[in-house]
Write a protein that holds these residues in place. Structure first.
Motif, short mmCIF file in Angstrom:
data_model
loop_
_atom_site.label_atom_id
_atom_site.label_comp_id
_atom_site.label_asym_id
_atom_site.label_seq_id
_atom_site.Cartn_x
_atom_site.Cartn_y
_atom_site.Cartn_z
N SER A 56 106.73 3.55 46.20
CA SER A 56 106.58 2.50 45.20
C SER A 56 107.85 1.67 45.10
CB SER A 56 106.27 3.13 43.83
OG SER A 56 106.28 2.15 42.82
N MET A 58 108.41 0.10 42.35
CA MET A 58 108.72 0.14 40.93
C MET A 58 109.70 1.29 40.67
SD MET A 58 106.78 -2.36 40.40
CE MET A 58 107.11 -2.55 38.65
N HIS A 74 106.67 3.72 35.01
CA HIS A 74 106.94 3.92 36.43
C HIS A 74 108.03 4.98 36.60
CE1 HIS A 74 104.52 0.39 37.02
NE2 HIS A 74 105.38 -0.37 36.36
N SER A 78 108.61 7.60 43.35
CA SER A 78 107.15 7.70 43.35
C SER A 78 106.62 7.41 44.76
CB SER A 78 106.53 6.70 42.36
OG SER A 78 106.84 7.05 41.04
N HIS A 137 102.55 6.21 31.90
CA HIS A 137 102.58 6.72 33.28
C HIS A 137 101.23 7.32 33.66
CE1 HIS A 137 103.95 8.67 36.93
NE2 HIS A 137 103.51 9.82 36.46
#
Length: 571
Positions: A56, A58, A74, A78, A137
């Motif tokens: 990710s 983010m 976030h 991830s 989340h």
């Protein structure tokens, strides 16, 4: 930052009728060999395993500099990992299987010092602030995957235990709130180090067996001729502290179980744990773990020898020691500038981040908007410390202040809250982790004897730190009186009041005069710091409060591409 992509082709040999043991022939591991295998006439008898990890963008960054969650839900590190099983020929009539897993940092606000060899997680912000981000989340995960099963691998004792307990507590509260749209995440805490002590990593099978029914319920996505026949109903969310080494071992074990079931559905029974011809599967997952680890910690993954060979010995332990030392060096030497570069390249900050790095040799974590946090701190402080309801709040600011009272240059500086009412000044020490007032001092405006304002330079290491336009502050001089008070937030509030101040017979008139004098003091000077040092030598009963302005602008980029004015305080 892209994650990982890897492929392996392998073919199936039917076992002899008198020996129903599983058998898989060797796999092609070189990229060119994989491509050539798919072109061969017998490709329909071969399988292709594709592993894709999508990192990710983010909350991106490096190990100890990006932990936990941000206010949008976030999490750091991830990564969505998808394992795809297909025929090497990619014939439309054949089934394509997809099994997806997710990893990400514990979705709470916390940090760890890069300067400690094994730092203890330090939790930040209040329970409610954490739970709001926690809920966002899982709302994101539910919207993407459906059901969620949490596999937590941190220690149940020692430094990791408290953050694990908080994770469990927030999960219980979320379940008690009926989850996300009625979907309640499952929670399984598997103490990896305790269960696998003595390098017995094969004990991970205990966790896989425990999660077996849930994984069967989630299933996998199956596609035939471009049509989805079945969709995976949920995702396994696995994490340790770094979401690297322990997580790699568990995810590869779950992927192995999924592949065995998918091959069985194709009419082939295999055991990837015991079959010596399946080393390629372990290598593929070890390469995936190394790629993710290098992007987050700058080294290959620990425990990689077990992921590759399903065996653990002293050589692997020694290799892990070397990798750990390399990580420690990177944490304290290289990562801060790398983090600044990552944030800049992804558009999360402006070029000012490099000026901030030059000034502090560090990079800030934009996990939560400091504008919001500071506004909340001002609001919380005003509600708690202003006891007299007749006082009108004129303004509130967050400023830097020396840790020691009645000093100008003592380090470290702390971010404090300054409140101004029509009757007094309030200097508030605020606990930014728990979002509570630690202590405060009330100074009646009639006690103020003068204000110095101007240049406030506390270091000369960099050009930014000696720039007179960027380093300004004020010093408020006062003589304690009977209306002044200091309180500390302990189990029993302790108070200290001054004596000897004559009260005015007309309080309203006194307030107006005091405020006018406060901003028109003739003794104000353009240079704040006295030449003699931090403490005043005359008028021993005279005290002062020192405040330094925060940077006028932050490197954090707004949606429109400008700078977020982080020093914009609520009145």
């Amino acid at each position: 930052m892209q994650g990982f992509v890897g492929q392996r082709t392998f073919n199936i040999k039917s076992p002899p009728s008198d020996n129903p043991a599983q058998a898989i022939a060797k796999a092609e591991e070189d990229v060119k060999d994989v491509v050539e295998t798919q072109k061969r006439p017998d490709a329909e008898s071969n399988f292709l395993l594709t592993l894709i990890s999508r990192r990710s963008i983010m909350r991106p960054g490096l190990r100890y500099l990006r932990r936990g969650v941000d206010e949008e839900g976030h999490t750091a590190n991830s990564v969505e990992t998808e394992q795809i099983l297909s025929r090497a020929s990619w014939s439309p009539k054949d089934k394509i299987y997809s099994f997806t897993q997710f990893r990400g940092s514990i979705p709470l606000f916390f940090s760890q010092s890069p300067y400690a060899f094994k730092p203890i997680p330090v939790q930040q912000h209040s329970f409610n602030t954490n739970h709001a981000a926690f809920k966002r989340h899982f709302s994101n995960l539910v919207s993407r995957y459906g059901d969620i099963q949490i596999a937590l691998l941190v220690d149940k004792r020692g430094g990791e235990a408290e953050i694990g307990q908080q994770y469990e507590e927030h999960t219980k509260q979320l379940v008690g709130e009926d989850g996300i749209n009625g979907i309640k995440p499952g929670f399984e805490w598997f103490d990896f180090h305790a269960v696998c002590r003595g390098m017995r990593f094969e004990n991970v099978s205990l966790l896989v067996d425990t999660l077996g029914d849930t994984l069967d319920k989630f299933g996998a996505t199956i596609e035939v001729a471009g049509q989805i026949q079945r969709r995976q109903q949920g995702v396994l969310r696995t994490n340790c502290m770094d979401c690297l080494d322990r997580t790699n071992v568990v995810q590869s074990a779950c992927a192995s179980r999924a592949l065995e079931k998918q091959l069985k559905e194709e009419g082939v029974e295999v055991n990837l744990q015991t079959d010596t011809t399946t080393q390629w599967f372990n290598t593929l997952w070890a390469d995936n773990g190394d790629a993710i680890s290098k992007q987050y910690s700058s080294t290959a993954a620990l425990k990689g020898d077990y992921t590759r060979t399903r065996k653990r010995d002293y050589r692997g332990a020694l290799n892990d020691l070397g990798l750990t030392l390399s990580r420690y060096y990177n944490n304290i030497v290289n990562d801060y500038f790398s983090q600044a570069a990552i944030d800049y390249l992804l558009g999360n900050v402006t070029e000012q981040v490099f000026e901030e790095f030059e000034a502090t040799m560090m990079s800030n974590d934009p996990a939560i908007s400091m504008r919001t946090v500071r506004a909340n701190a001002i609001d919380t402080s005003s509600k708690i410390v202003i006891a007299d309801q007749s006082e009108d709040l004129i303004g509130g600011w967050t400023l830097l202040s020396p840790q020691q009272p009645n000093t100008v240059r003592t380090f470290p500086f702390q971010e404090a809250v300054l409140l101004l009412t029509d009757a007094a000044l309030y200097a508030v020490r605020f606990d930014w982790n728990s979002e509570k007032v630690s202590s405060f001092e009330r100074v009646d405006l009639r006690s103020v004897t003068g204000i110095l304002h101007g240049t406030y330079i506390t270091s000369t290491l960099t050009p930014t730190q000696i720039d007179e336009d960027k380093n300004v502050g004020l010093l408020i001089k006062y003589r304690p009186g009977k209306e002044d008070i200091a309180r500390v937030n302990t189990r029993s509030l302790s108070s200290a009041v001054g004596h000897g101040l004559q009260t005015d017979s007309d309080p309203d008139s006194a307030r107006t005069t005091a405020i006018a004098n406060l901003f028109s003091d003739p003794s104000s000077d353009s240079r704040l710091l006295p030449r003699s040092g931090g403490r005043t030598s005359k008028n021993q009963d005279l005290k002062f409060l020192a405040f330094k302005a925060l940077p006028a602008k932050s490197s954090l980029a707004t949606v429109k591409g400008g700078n977020e004015n982080e020093n914009e305080n609520a009145a």
